[in-house]
Design an enzyme around this catalytic site. Structure first.
Site, PDB file in Angstrom:
ATOM      1  N   ASP A 159       0.798  -1.218   0.000  1.00 22.66           N
ATOM      2  CA  ASP A 159       0.000   0.000   0.000  1.00 22.66           C
ATOM      3  C   ASP A 159       0.836   1.276   0.000  1.00 22.66           C
ATOM      4  O   ASP A 159       0.348   2.338  -0.393  1.00 22.66           O
ATOM      5  CB  ASP A 159      -0.997   0.004   1.164  1.00 22.66           C
TER       6      ASP A 159
ATOM      7  N   GLU B 213       9.483 -10.620  -2.231  1.00 24.67           N
ATOM      8  CA  GLU B 213      10.515  -9.590  -2.375  1.00 24.67           C
ATOM      9  C   GLU B 213      11.919 -10.167  -2.458  1.00 24.67           C
ATOM     10  O   GLU B 213      12.790  -9.603  -3.132  1.00 24.67           O
ATOM     11  CB  GLU B 213      10.428  -8.587  -1.224  1.00 24.67           C
TER      12      GLU B 213
ATOM     13  N   HIS C 271       1.283   0.653  10.460  1.00 22.10           N
ATOM     14  CA  HIS C 271       1.516  -0.756  10.119  1.00 22.10           C
ATOM     15  C   HIS C 271       2.815  -0.897   9.312  1.00 22.10           C
ATOM     16  O   HIS C 271       3.222   0.004   8.588  1.00 22.10           O
ATOM     17  CB  HIS C 271       0.336  -1.357   9.348  1.00 22.10           C
ATOM     18  N   HIS C 272       3.445  -2.028   9.460  1.00 20.57           N
ATOM     19  CA  HIS C 272       4.768  -2.354   8.905  1.00 20.57           C
ATOM     20  C   HIS C 272       5.905  -1.658   9.645  1.00 20.57           C
ATOM     21  O   HIS C 272       7.078  -1.797   9.255  1.00 20.57           O
ATOM     22  CB  HIS C 272       4.884  -2.039   7.407  1.00 20.57           C
TER      23      HIS C 272
ATOM     24  N   GLY D  58      26.910 -16.555  -1.761  1.00 24.75           N
ATOM     25  CA  GLY D  58      26.568 -17.965  -1.612  1.00 24.75           C
ATOM     26  C   GLY D  58      25.188 -18.237  -1.049  1.00 24.75           C
ATOM     27  O   GLY D  58      25.026 -19.150  -0.231  1.00 24.75           O
TER      28      GLY D  58
ATOM     29  N   ASP E 283      17.994 -29.692  -5.764  1.00 28.78           N
ATOM     30  CA  ASP E 283      16.641 -29.740  -5.214  1.00 28.78           C
ATOM     31  C   ASP E 283      16.497 -28.892  -3.952  1.00 28.78           C
ATOM     32  O   ASP E 283      15.477 -28.218  -3.750  1.00 28.78           O
ATOM     33  CB  ASP E 283      16.204 -31.181  -4.947  1.00 28.78           C
TER      34      ASP E 283
ATOM     35  N   ASN F  42      18.921 -35.046  -5.626  1.00 31.73           N
ATOM     36  CA  ASN F  42      19.778 -35.959  -4.859  1.00 31.73           C
ATOM     37  C   ASN F  42      19.402 -35.931  -3.380  1.00 31.73           C
ATOM     38  O   ASN F  42      20.232 -36.180  -2.508  1.00 31.73           O
ATOM     39  CB  ASN F  42      21.266 -35.651  -5.088  1.00 31.73           C
TER      40      ASN F  42
ATOM     41  N   GLY G 269      18.399 -33.683  -0.962  1.00 34.04           N
ATOM     42  CA  GLY G 269      18.851 -32.862   0.158  1.00 34.04           C
ATOM     43  C   GLY G 269      20.023 -31.973  -0.164  1.00 34.04           C
ATOM     44  O   GLY G 269      20.402 -31.766  -1.315  1.00 34.04           O
TER      45      GLY G 269
ATOM     46  N   GLU H  25      26.148 -29.275   1.930  1.00 37.39           N
ATOM     47  CA  GLU H  25      26.285 -29.234   3.383  1.00 37.39           C
ATOM     48  C   GLU H  25      26.702 -30.595   3.931  1.00 37.39           C
ATOM     49  O   GLU H  25      27.492 -30.680   4.873  1.00 37.39           O
ATOM     50  CB  GLU H  25      24.971 -28.788   4.033  1.00 37.39           C
TER      51      GLU H  25
END
Length: 546
Positions: free
Chosen positions: A27, A50, A113-114, A403, A430, A457, A459, A463
């Site tokens: 708004d 966003e 608001h916000h 990254g 994925d 694969n 996951g 990591e």
């Protein structure tokens, strides 16, 4: 000429060849969006959120040279802040515009608001200060000076800027002169500095020019190519800045990534007695945990507003000015250096065995064409993708310094909107896909036709290789990935299910026979399989974290 402040802002942005504006309505920006919709040079691209809008603006700017993003106060601008930080880290010029409450609302101190419910309205602007090169609070009194200033800063510095635009200000008219004044650019005399560079080159037995991401940011490829050829300089590039240098060039040695580089390249670079960094930063991911073997004393840094030579530090000259001065050096290297070895054609095997990461990228090598834009998400896709040999005219987009996984899917949207004539190939895993997948719907709405390869694969493999190979925090929920295009309204989008090298090969042929439509390819691989470079660098990252 009378123009509303909002109209003036977008008029000035359009002067930089920007024809798309990304964002999400709210708004505090709606009336401003009306002026964007009505503009004869700009098109509004509504995003699903966003964060995705900020990634899309980043991808657009990397191709086009500048982009703009509009969000609403608080909830919108903070949702985009991660993407803006990434653009700052990697030298990408994005104009982040926040549609804000009226000046009177701010002055009243009411709990709008916000807001944070504290009666203050500058909290979010302060958050943007460290991740933008400059900021502006637009008023009717300063619009004629501030708007040109921040736009030029984004363009010159190749970094984001933040514009706080109260909605009542956006709607007010101001007198706009026929000729809008932009800040004068200052020049810097680099004669003495380049004399030192020339002397260092002439004293060196084994010099190396390392180029990086800022060459891409400033689109200085031809200029850097010309100076390297003129001086016969051996050139290596970093993964953080791939396609900064033409890989078919006789000057090109290959990717230098520290201890995990190909031995002949690593040995030459590590034994160099002069390293010239040109628009390049030695980050941990680009050097395999700072494992470069050359001495710090051998480095000359020639980066944008960051020259370091001997005991001298200069922070004024732009990278274009540095390159322009560098090319006038009187020098030619007469030694020998390793040449880049282009991969042999069809260096892969076709069979019905489960597809491996190695065979996947070997086959992908044969699929890449001149002028392609390849986007590789941080993870197996990036660490396998940056070793691909790219033909002339190709562009490689990754985000190895910031990254942020999931970045490349919305960035693909932005990049293809910047240039619909080029083929865009997205390589993503994925886990990364699940972060930003909604933007496929915007691609479909915009009638884009990227080729999306999703590695299934099961996951977060990147990591897993660093820590917790079998731990549940690296697992994700399995999706029916091939159903996603239809879910997002693309019922005519061809989907492909690939489990073997033969199936991948056949799928690529189908894609080449149907180039003018989006393709969605789900590629199945073992959960523990990873590209060789990722296997090596993950061990380095694991050690860094101890």
């Amino acid at each position: 000429m009378k123009r509303r402040v909002g109209q003036f802002l977008i008029d000035e942005i359009a002067k930089y060849n920007v024809d798309k504006i990304f964002g999400v309505p709210g708004d505090f920006n709606l009336a401003f969006l009306d002026d964007i919709i009505a503009h004869d040079q700009l098109e509004w691209v509504g995003n699903t959120n966003e964060l995705n809008a900020s990634y899309a603006a980043d991808g657009y700017a990397r191709i086009k040279g500048l982009s703009a993003l509009v969000t609403t106060f608080g909830v919108g601008e903070l949702s985009a802040i991660n993407g803006i930080a990434g653009s700052y880290a990697e030298n990408v010029p994005v104009i982040a515009i926040t549609g804000a409450p009226t000046i009177q609302a701010e002055k009243s101190g009411r709990y709008i608001h916000h807001s944070l419910g504290t009666g203050t309205f500058d909290d979010y602007r302060k958050m943007f200060e460290p991740i933008t090169t400059t900021q502006a609070y637009i008023t009717t009194d300063n619009a004629l000076e501030e708007i040109p200033r921040v736009i030029q800063a984004a363009y010159d510095e190749k970094r984001p800027v933040h514009i706080h635009l109260p909605i009542d200000v956006a709607m007010k008219e101001i007198d706009v002169p026929e000729r809008v004044e932009y800040p004068e650019k200052t020049s810097f005399d680099l004669t003495a500095t380049m004399s030192k560079v020339e002397k260092a080159l002439k004293n060196a037995q084994q010099p190396t020019l390392i180029v990086g991401h800022q060459v891409n940011s400033y689109h200085l490829h031809d200029e850097v190519q010309a100076l390297a050829e003129k001086m016969n300089l051996p050139v290596a590039q970093l993964s953080f800045g791939k396609t900064a240098f033409k890989e078919s060039s006789s000057q090109y040695m290959g990717i230098y990534d520290g201890s995990i580089a190909a031995p002949r390249i690593r040995d030459y670079v590590d034994q160099s007695d002069l390293i010239i960094l040109l628009g390049a930063k030695l980050t941990d991911s680009a050097t395999a945990g700072f494992s470069q073997g050359f001495d710090e004393e051998s480095i000359i840094t020639l980066n944008h507003k960051d020259i370091k030579i001997q005991n001298e530090v200069i922070q004024q000259p732009s990278l274009p000015d540095i390159v322009s001065a560098f090319k006038d050096i009187d020098y030619q290297f007469e030694g020998h250096y390793p040449k880049y070895e282009w991969p042999r054609e069809n260096q892969y095997s076709l069979n019905d065995a489960p597809l491996t990461q190695k065979n996947y990228f070997d086959i992908m090598q044969s699929f890449i064409r001149s002028n392609d834009v390849i986007l590789a998400d941080q993870g197996t896709s990036f660490f396998g993708g940056y070793d691909l040999a790219l033909p002339d005219g190709a562009t490689f987009i990754g985000q190895p310094l910031w990254g942020s996984i999931g970045y490349t899917l919305p960035a693909t949207l932005g990049a293809q909107l910047a240039d619909r004539s080029r083929r865009h190939i997205l390589l993503i895993g994925d886990g990364s896909l699940q972060l930003t997948v909604q933007e496929i719907s915007t691609m479909i709405r915009q009638k884009l036709h990227p080729i999306i390869f999703v590695i299934n694969n099961d996951g977060y493999t990147v990591e897993r290789k660093i820590h917790g190979e079998t731990e549940p925090y690296n697992d994700i929920q399995m999706w029916d990935y091939k159903a996603l295009p239809a879910l997002f309204g693309g019922r005519n989008v061809p989907t492909h299910d690939v489990k073997t090298s033969q199936e991948l090969y056949d799928t690529l042929k189908q894609i080449e026979n149907n180039p003018n439509q989006m393709h969605f390819v789900e590629v199945h691989m073992d959960v523990h399989d990873a590209p060789e470079k990722l296997e090596k660098i993950s061990k380095v990252f694991a050690e860094q974290n101890k």
